[in-house]
Design an enzyme around this catalytic site. Sequence first.
Site, PDB file in Angstrom:
ATOM      1  N   ARG A   1      -3.121  -4.511   4.088  1.00 34.40           N
ATOM      2  CA  ARG A   1      -1.775  -3.963   3.926  1.00 34.40           C
ATOM      3  C   ARG A   1      -1.329  -3.393   5.270  1.00 34.40           C
ATOM      4  O   ARG A   1      -2.137  -3.144   6.152  1.00 34.40           O
ATOM      5  CB  ARG A   1      -1.751  -2.867   2.853  1.00 34.40           C
ATOM      6  CG  ARG A   1      -2.102  -3.369   1.470  1.00 34.40           C
ATOM      7  CD  ARG A   1      -2.072  -2.240   0.462  1.00 34.40           C
ATOM      8  NE  ARG A   1      -2.340  -2.702  -0.902  1.00 34.40           N
ATOM      9  CZ  ARG A   1      -2.380  -1.924  -1.958  1.00 34.40           C
ATOM     10  NH1 ARG A   1      -2.163  -0.625  -1.824  1.00 34.40           N
ATOM     11  NH2 ARG A   1      -2.627  -2.416  -3.160  1.00 34.40           N
ATOM     12  N   HIS A   2      -0.045  -3.161   5.390  1.00 35.60           N
ATOM     13  CA  HIS A   2       0.473  -2.656   6.659  1.00 35.60           C
ATOM     14  C   HIS A   2       0.012  -1.222   6.894  1.00 35.60           C
ATOM     15  O   HIS A   2      -0.097  -0.423   5.961  1.00 35.60           O
ATOM     16  CB  HIS A   2       1.998  -2.727   6.674  1.00 35.60           C
ATOM     17  CG  HIS A   2       2.532  -4.127   6.692  1.00 35.60           C
ATOM     18  ND1 HIS A   2       2.390  -4.965   7.769  1.00 35.60           N
ATOM     19  CD2 HIS A   2       3.202  -4.841   5.755  1.00 35.60           C
ATOM     20  CE1 HIS A   2       2.951  -6.130   7.512  1.00 35.60           C
ATOM     21  NE2 HIS A   2       3.439  -6.084   6.288  1.00 35.60           N
ATOM     22  N   GLU A   3      -0.247  -0.918   8.153  1.00 35.48           N
ATOM     23  CA  GLU A   3      -0.621   0.440   8.526  1.00 35.48           C
ATOM     24  C   GLU A   3       0.517   1.384   8.172  1.00 35.48           C
ATOM     25  O   GLU A   3       1.706   1.046   8.291  1.00 35.48           O
ATOM     26  CB  GLU A   3      -0.907   0.500  10.025  1.00 35.48           C
ATOM     27  CG  GLU A   3      -1.429   1.837  10.507  1.00 35.48           C
ATOM     28  CD  GLU A   3      -2.738   2.231   9.845  1.00 35.48           C
ATOM     29  OE1 GLU A   3      -2.679   3.084   8.926  1.00 35.48           O
ATOM     30  OE2 GLU A   3      -3.777   1.695  10.221  1.00 35.48           O
TER      31      GLU A   3
ATOM     32  N   ASP B   1      -0.702  -6.512  10.009  1.00 34.21           N
ATOM     33  CA  ASP B   1       0.232  -6.262  11.102  1.00 34.21           C
ATOM     34  C   ASP B   1       0.167  -7.320  12.202  1.00 34.21           C
ATOM     35  O   ASP B   1       0.992  -7.307  13.120  1.00 34.21           O
ATOM     36  CB  ASP B   1      -0.046  -4.885  11.726  1.00 34.21           C
ATOM     37  CG  ASP B   1       0.160  -3.751  10.747  1.00 34.21           C
ATOM     38  OD1 ASP B   1       1.097  -3.849   9.932  1.00 34.21           O
ATOM     39  OD2 ASP B   1      -0.618  -2.784  10.775  1.00 34.21           O
TER      40      ASP B   1
ATOM     41  N   ALA C   1       3.585  -9.449   6.468  1.00 28.72           N
ATOM     42  CA  ALA C   1       3.364  -9.389   5.094  1.00 28.72           C
ATOM     43  C   ALA C   1       4.469  -8.786   4.380  1.00 28.72           C
ATOM     44  O   ALA C   1       5.085  -7.831   4.805  1.00 28.72           O
ATOM     45  CB  ALA C   1       2.138  -8.618   4.775  1.00 28.72           C
TER      46      ALA C   1
END
Length: 649
Positions: free
Chosen positions: A282-284, A293, A2
């Site tokens: 959303r990304h960690e 991810d 993403a």
Amino acid sequence: MAKRKLKKSKDTSSVLRLKPASQKEMTQREKYMFSLAALALVVAVCAVPLSAETSSSGLSHHKHIVLRMDEAILTVNNELDTEVVVSWMSERCFQCLYQQLGVVPAGSSPGQPSSVNFVVSTQHEITLQLNSTPVNLELCTVPFHFGEHGNYSLWVKNLNNSAVVNCSVVTDAEPVNSYIPILVAFLIFAGLALASAIGTIILGLDVVKGILFRIGGSMETERLINSELGSPGRTASLVADNILPPPPSPSKRLRSLDTFRGIALVIMIFVNYGGGRYWFFRHESWNGLTVADLVFPWFVFIMGTSIALSINSMLRVGSTRCSLLRKVVWRSLQLFIIGVFIINPNYCQGPLSWGNLRIPGVLQRLAISYLVVACLDLLVARGHLDILTTDALWGPGLDILLYWPAWLCVIFLEIIWLCLTFLLPVPDCPTGYLGPGGIGDMGLYANCTGGAAGFIDRWLLGESHIYQTPSSRVIYATRMPYDPEGVLGSINSILMAFLGLQAGKIILHYRDLHTHIMSRFLIWGLLLGVISAALTKCSTDQGFIPVNKNLWSLSYVTTLACFAYVLLVLVYYTVDVKKWWSGAPFYYPGMNSILVYVGHEVFEEYFPFRWRMVNSQSHTEHLIQNLVATSCWVFISYMLYRKKIFWKI
């Protein structure tokens, strides 16, 4: 992966902040499916907004506080005769310092507490710590998961007039359920899939086929009779041709591979466009996994699988290795240039400038992985392959032993990654550090974000040429630039592509032996899963090498490759073996992946992919906008497929 938009640096108080009290014509089946899709989209747009309306009845005495997404109001009532310092820490923040939220004055008199309003984050559970002043004595800690747009009170008082302090949270106004829009969207798309499946079954019935054939045949006959070129002989010939089944396609292209690629690409587009602004899209922030991810490694994996099939196909038709090498180098160069100069996130700051040009990126990472893995395959690939059997003792490992030089190269690259990661001295940082820096690790290594990986990028590329707002800023309050597509992580993306290449070798060596192919996929998935469990100790933060997308850690690659093999088994079985599913709609973007990816980046800010929302702080509106934008790209890819337009680099 993403996309992470380039934004101005924000203080961590944006998470918890103190506020003053202020091909031909469409077939009948395809027409039916797209009618259902259009109907579902209309229903989604109309129905979803009604599912998550925010009630403000519980916030009447806080009308001056305007809440944004993932926020709630916390009123701290202090009945003690001393000031109370309120601090907080996210439960997703490993070994972090508490951050001060604010100070609540002492109560004016017994029974008359002093109160201060705070705005708190609702994404994850947080722990509130209350200390007395001036001796900084801890009074209590309160773990609590606040709900979006809820209204809460935290009462701090002496228990039964004793020295024991009691802290309790009371819900004054119930929060809204911000996940209802996702449920509604899921039900709509699940209903669409079910209706499509039922329609496919109905259209496949002999009775329905006969009716459609008679209708189509009579219309074709009437058209030919009315045509100047029509003649009885010609009409009979064409009608007879329609009766004959079409010749089998000579193409051996596996739909499951394009479907797998399309699944990764569609999810990637959705999360790049915002994913409804939900945290799990959303990304960690550092260690761990979210939906966002998963997709980029899967895309790299299936690219490796395609490399094996493509090179084998070209070698069989007589292409030389030198000519293929020139094509590989040219394609890699094109991908790298497109990534740097066309879809660079620095466009968010205006025209590109060499002073702040970001050099790493998604397409750049793909270009490097493709170049290395394709060159390795050209080194060992064979044009004519024999179907392998498992009769011999070494049979199960023969698809590895045949390509041992390539495996040695990959193992050597992985040894380089391990040595640089754990042995390279980094100034002012512990050797082998894998943490996020910032307030993590009790704030001892604030400027050590990413350890050796971050140091190498800053040394080779310069701080101004890497990503400026990494996801670690969200929870760990890091201030150092860090690029998740950096130099050191490219080694493990090569490993990911090579594991995908191994899947392609399995398909080639066990062609048409579906049971052997799927069993080999499952064995690889199990083996990689065991390696991941050993590296991580089955924990998020306590393992030898945690799963970390920012670092592209070894355990991240083995975990995602494990998932990829299992998913590929499911898609291969349903699409190519049993043919229960055509792969639609994911098959179409999977056939035009580069065009769709570049297009969704370039036209992101244009209608119909984005428009001005009535309430930009609504998960519902963001979810609708992102689903519509993603659906548009799926439809565009379908139309390109029908017109046989494919962009190949």
